[in-house]
Design an enzyme around this catalytic site. Structure first.
Site, PDB file in Angstrom:
ATOM      1  N   ASP A   1       0.875  -1.167   0.000  1.00 20.27           N
ATOM      2  CA  ASP A   1       0.000   0.000   0.000  1.00 20.27           C
ATOM      3  C   ASP A   1       0.913   1.218   0.000  1.00 20.27           C
ATOM      4  O   ASP A   1       1.596   1.483   0.989  1.00 20.27           O
ATOM      5  CB  ASP A   1      -0.886  -0.018   1.245  1.00 20.27           C
TER       6      ASP A   1
ATOM      7  N   ASN B   1       1.493   5.049 -10.859  1.00 15.98           N
ATOM      8  CA  ASN B   1       0.101   5.073 -11.305  1.00 15.98           C
ATOM      9  C   ASN B   1      -0.905   5.023 -10.155  1.00 15.98           C
ATOM     10  O   ASN B   1      -2.043   5.472 -10.313  1.00 15.98           O
ATOM     11  CB  ASN B   1      -0.141   3.885 -12.239  1.00 15.98           C
TER      12      ASN B   1
ATOM     13  N   TYR C   1      -9.290  16.010  -5.059  1.00 15.73           N
ATOM     14  CA  TYR C   1      -8.600  15.272  -6.115  1.00 15.73           C
ATOM     15  C   TYR C   1      -7.774  16.207  -6.996  1.00 15.73           C
ATOM     16  O   TYR C   1      -6.617  15.911  -7.309  1.00 15.73           O
ATOM     17  CB  TYR C   1      -9.611  14.495  -6.962  1.00 15.73           C
TER      18      TYR C   1
ATOM     19  N   LYS D   1      -3.671  16.225  -7.719  1.00 18.65           N
ATOM     20  CA  LYS D   1      -3.065  16.118  -9.040  1.00 18.65           C
ATOM     21  C   LYS D   1      -2.278  17.382  -9.405  1.00 18.65           C
ATOM     22  O   LYS D   1      -1.305  17.306 -10.174  1.00 18.65           O
ATOM     23  CB  LYS D   1      -4.128  15.800 -10.093  1.00 18.65           C
TER      24      LYS D   1
ATOM     25  N   VAL E   1     -11.102   8.669 -18.923  1.00 20.90           N
ATOM     26  CA  VAL E   1     -10.731   7.276 -19.171  1.00 20.90           C
ATOM     27  C   VAL E   1     -11.738   6.395 -18.446  1.00 20.90           C
ATOM     28  O   VAL E   1     -11.957   6.557 -17.243  1.00 20.90           O
ATOM     29  CB  VAL E   1      -9.314   6.960 -18.651  1.00 20.90           C
TER      30      VAL E   1
END
Length: 270
Positions: A76, A103, A169, A173, A202
């Site tokens: 993790d 990723n 989020y 990023k 995506v």
């Protein structure tokens, strides 16, 4: 003129985090097909073993006689102690990593500021930012010693522009984009390459996680348009990694043809 040369990947060792599904899984399998060795890292060991089996099959189908070594590693990345012990779980002959693909990451919820649970905030930052930094720090020390390596961070369109319902989020990023740009500048006097791949829409289980398992809500995100697939982004990641050693693709921003920004898209006539 430079052309795609997959032979540059033969025998290289690639470490992919978040490799148990989505973009991470597709990337691991495509590197395997290209003749690379792959270390697959994720929390879900059962899913990870399934992807590892797919890597073995992809390499066998390729008929290539280089690469083909794979390791499933349950870690993790949000847990610093687990990251610190990563090499204890990796076979000795796979410890000289050539390419790191950061990723692992997720988004949870669409609540607005003031209504976001502390646990959700802390979880996203722990994985998307702190985990990515921890793994990079671990590998980059070795890259510097060997004077070779490539860090590929998976960013997002959310790292280029904020949007309502994604404050945490997008913040994570944006942090990934800043960190990537900084280390590229710090490593400018080395042969180490640094790349950020920034996908738009995506279709993976990403949206299912965002909507806390509500598959109907997740599916509506893609109504009326053709989103990118995990395989589309995997192709871009592998292409970036296969550039000549003197070429560094600093940023690769990729969207489906009917998306123009985080909030502007065309979904066809109703």
């Amino acid at each position: 003129m430079s052309v795609f040369n997959a032979t540059r990947l033969l025998g290289k060792t690639v470490l992919v985090t978040g490799a148990s599904s989505g973009i991470g899984a597709a990337t691991a399998i495509l590197f395997a097909r290209g003749g690379a060795n792959v270390i697959l890292v994720a929390r879900r060991i059962d899913a990870l073993k399934t992807v590892t089996d797919a890597c073995i099959a992809a390499h066998k189908e390729s008929g290539l006689n280089q690469g083909g070594k794979f390791a499933s590693v349950q870690v993790d990345v949000s847990d610093k102690a687990q990251v610190a012990g990563l090499w204890d779980k990796v076979p000795q002959d796979l410890r000289n990593v050539d390419v790191l693909v950061n990723n692992a990451g997720y988004v949870l919820g669409v609540e607005h500021a003031g209504d976001i649970a502390d646990a959700d905030i802390e979880g996203m930052f722990a994985t998307n930012v702190l985990g990515l930094i921890s793994v990079t720090q671990l590998l980059i020390k070795d890259f510097k010693v060997r004077k070779s390596g490539h860090v590929i961070n998976i960013g997002s369109i959310a790292g280029r522009e904020p949007y309502a319902g994604g404050s945490i989020y997008t913040a994570t990023k944006h942090a990934v984009r800043a960190f990537t740009g900084s280390i590229m500048r710090e490593l400018v006097n080395t042969p180490i390459r640094v790349t950020e791949v920034q996908p738009g829409m995506v279709e993976t289980e990403f949206s299912i996680v965002r909507y806390r398992g509500d598959t109907n809500a997740a599916a509506k995100v893609y109504d009326g348009l053709q989103p990118l697939t995990a395989g589309d982004i995997a192709e871009e990641i592998v292409w970036v990694a296969s550039r000549p050693p003197h070429v560094n693709v600093a940023e690769l921003f990729v969207m489906p043809v009917n998306q123009a920004s985080a909030t502007i898209n065309y979904r066809g006539p109703k």
